[in-house]
Write a protein that holds these residues in place. Structure first.
Motif: not given
Length: 74
Positions: A10-16, A50-57, A62-67
């Motif tokens: 969970a901590k590793t996934a949160t680093i993302a 805006i496209l770059g922000i959407a992809l980064t978000k 996804f990382a938060s969901m995995m955590a």
């Protein structure tokens, strides 16, 4: 042992999330520099930003969901 592995996962996934924040900061920095150099392309550059922000978000979400899945489901 299983609880420790869950916690580490969970901590590793949160680093993302921190990586996503850095990515968005770099994106806005590049946007400002690009607009300062060539202001006639401001609309097109903003659309790309805006496209770059959407992809980064999306990656951060996804990382938060995995955590959360690692912490509470497994």
């Amino acid at each position: 042992m299983l609880e420790g592995a869950k916690s580490m996962g969970a901590k590793t996934a949160t680093i993302a999330s921190a990586g996503a924040v850095v990515g968005i900061g770099n994106l806005f920095s590049s946007l400002i520099h690009s607009m300062a150099q060539n202001s006639s392309l401001a609309k097109e550059l903003f659309g790309y930003a805006i496209l770059g922000i959407a992809l980064t978000k999306a990656i951060a979400s996804f990382a938060s969901m995995m955590a959360f899945f690692i912490s509470f489901v497994f």
